[in-house]
Enzyme design. Structure first.
Site, short mmCIF file in Angstrom:
data_model
loop_
_atom_site.label_atom_id
_atom_site.label_comp_id
_atom_site.label_asym_id
_atom_site.label_seq_id
_atom_site.Cartn_x
_atom_site.Cartn_y
_atom_site.Cartn_z
N LYS A 274 0.80 -1.22 0.00
CA LYS A 274 0.00 0.00 0.00
C LYS A 274 0.84 1.27 0.00
O LYS A 274 0.33 2.35 -0.27
CB LYS A 274 -0.96 0.00 1.20
N LYS B 99 -3.30 -11.30 -7.79
CA LYS B 99 -4.63 -11.55 -7.23
C LYS B 99 -5.63 -10.51 -7.74
O LYS B 99 -5.27 -9.37 -8.05
CB LYS B 99 -4.58 -11.54 -5.70
N LYS C 79 -9.58 -4.86 -5.95
CA LYS C 79 -10.48 -3.76 -6.28
C LYS C 79 -9.72 -2.48 -6.62
O LYS C 79 -10.29 -1.56 -7.18
CB LYS C 79 -11.47 -3.52 -5.14
P1 AMP Z 1 -10.18 -6.95 1.34
O1 AMP Z 1 -11.00 -6.61 0.19
O2 AMP Z 1 -8.72 -6.86 1.09
O3 AMP Z 1 -10.62 -6.26 2.59
O4 AMP Z 1 -10.41 -8.50 1.60
C1 AMP Z 1 -11.56 -9.06 2.18
C2 AMP Z 1 -11.43 -10.57 2.20
O5 AMP Z 1 -11.37 -11.07 0.85
C3 AMP Z 1 -10.16 -11.09 2.88
O6 AMP Z 1 -10.46 -12.26 3.59
C4 AMP Z 1 -9.23 -11.36 1.74
O7 AMP Z 1 -8.28 -12.35 2.06
C5 AMP Z 1 -10.19 -11.86 0.67
N1 AMP Z 1 -9.69 -11.59 -0.70
C6 AMP Z 1 -9.36 -10.39 -1.23
N2 AMP Z 1 -8.94 -10.53 -2.51
C7 AMP Z 1 -9.00 -11.85 -2.79
C8 AMP Z 1 -8.70 -12.65 -3.96
N3 AMP Z 1 -8.27 -12.10 -5.09
N4 AMP Z 1 -8.89 -13.98 -3.87
C9 AMP Z 1 -9.33 -14.55 -2.74
N5 AMP Z 1 -9.63 -13.87 -1.62
C10 AMP Z 1 -9.47 -12.55 -1.64
#
Ligand code: AMP
Ligand code: TRP
Length: 330
Positions: free
Chosen positions: A112, A195, A198
């Site tokens: 980040k 990965k 967003k």
């Molecule tokens: P975040 O959007 O980073 O707050 O992630 C929310 C949840 O989604 C967390 O448990 C992350 O580990 C999971 N996550 C985010 N991106 C991915 C991805 N590309 N594949 C699988 N899990 C994800």
């Protein structure tokens, strides 16, 4: 007694199918066997700049996504992090036993702040994993179901729990990360090496609220590998393997059966099939979400109830922490 699960998602930006397949879908399944607490972690979201109005809307939005996806408030607790002040209080105490070096090593912090002057990175962003540790440790959490990218944060949580327990006596339960292999790392449609995220371009992800024609288009444009065969081979065919994983998780069909189904057929036909599977799966979810969106009071009531329930657990744990570290009781 059922074992406890705790997890959370930040209300910042839209959620994509990576979040769903890596996290929320598993949570829904875990509800029947565990005592589950799911949090909307708004104080994590403000570690990067947020527009206040958007934050309010997205906090409710994440709660609605939990509900629409099938988190059942009769079985599990849903609440908003800032409604339970013990989270930030415990984070402060844990700060005093966290090391700068440990936090510098967190890859999410490095990602980040990449390319930016570290001098101007927010202290909150740096401290983010300590607040996450507080979230988890307040509730004697046994398992933390998350995607692969959060493994390091749960490791740090264990380090802090161990350090606190050694210094002040047994207080925190040692949590374990729970990562389901399939779906733990859904890759970007435009870049199967990284990965799905967003913060990438919109061609990278399928948002949970994308309309059917947008979903079809994004899948049509998704990067593929050389050759024509629909075969699961993450090393040789990373793009098709990612699409096969998505197909498998949304349809419930086994990967080998999907390979057989599309044997001798090209990427185009496979992508059409995939778009149909994703659209059909998301349709009832989206319908439910838009219904919930019309009635914010319903969701707010659930969140209020949830906060009331967890606060009892959190305040007890915090009392114990205060006593252990020797703050004056009056
Ligand atoms: P975040 O959007 O980073 O707050 O992630 C929310 C949840 O989604 C967390 O448990 C992350 O580990 C999971 N996550 C985010 N991106 C991915 C991805 N590309 N594949 C699988 N899990 C994800
Ligand atoms: N850091 C997590 C993420 O980015 C969100 C989170 C905050 C979390 N607190 C948590 C996840 C506690 C699990 C448990 O996805």
């Amino acid at each position: 007694m059922k074992k406890r699960i705790f997890s959370g998602i930040q209300p910042s930006g839209l959620l994509h199918i990576g979040n769903y397949l890596g996290a929320i879908k598993n949570w829904v399944e875990l509800q029947k066997d565990y005592d589950c607490i799911f949090c909307v972690v708004d104080y994590h979201a403000i570690t990067v700049p947020q527009d206040p109005k958007t934050l309010t809307k997205e906090t409710l939005g994440i709660a609605n996504i939990y509900l629409a996806a099938g988190i059942d408030p009769k079985k599990s607790i849903i609440f908003v992090q800032s409604h339970v002040p013990e989270h930030t209080e415990l984070a402060w105490v844990l700060n005093t036993i966290s090391k700068m070096g440990e936090l510098y090593r967190m890859t999410q912090f490095k990602d980040k702040t990449q390319g930016k002057e570290q001098e101007s990175a927010g202290a909150g962003l740096f401290d983010y994993p300590v607040l996450m540790a507080a979230d988890i440790l307040l509730y004697d959490t046994e398992f933390v179901p998350v995607g692969e990218d959060q493994r390091q944060h749960v490791e740090l949580t264990r380090t802090l729990a161990r350090r606190f327990n050694n210094r002040f006596g047994e207080t925190f339960k040692m949590p374990k990360v729970l990562i389901k292999e399939a779906g733990a790392k859904i890759k970007g449609l435009d870049d199967p090496e990284k990965k799905m995220s967003k913060s990438a371009s919109s061609a990278n992800y399928i948002a949970l609220l994308d309309k059917p024609d947008i979903i079809s288009n994004k899948i049509k444009k998704a990067v593929t590998d050389s050759g024509t065969e629909i075969k699961f081979d993450p090393e040789g065919k990373p793009a098709i393997s990612n699409l096969l994983t998505i197909y498998h998780l949304f349809s419930g069909e086994e990967i080998k059966d999907i390979e057989v189904k599309f044997q001798g057929k090209g990427y185009g036909e496979f992508k059409e099939g995939l778009a149909e599977v994703v659209i059909d799966y998301l349709k009832p979810f989206q319908k439910k979400f838009f219904e919930l969106e019309k009635n914010p009071d319903f969701t707010k009531k659930i969140l209020k109830q949830g906060a009331g329930q967890v606060r009892k657990i959190a305040s007890k744990k915090m009392e114990e922490v205060r006593e252990k570290i020797g703050v004056l009781d009056i």
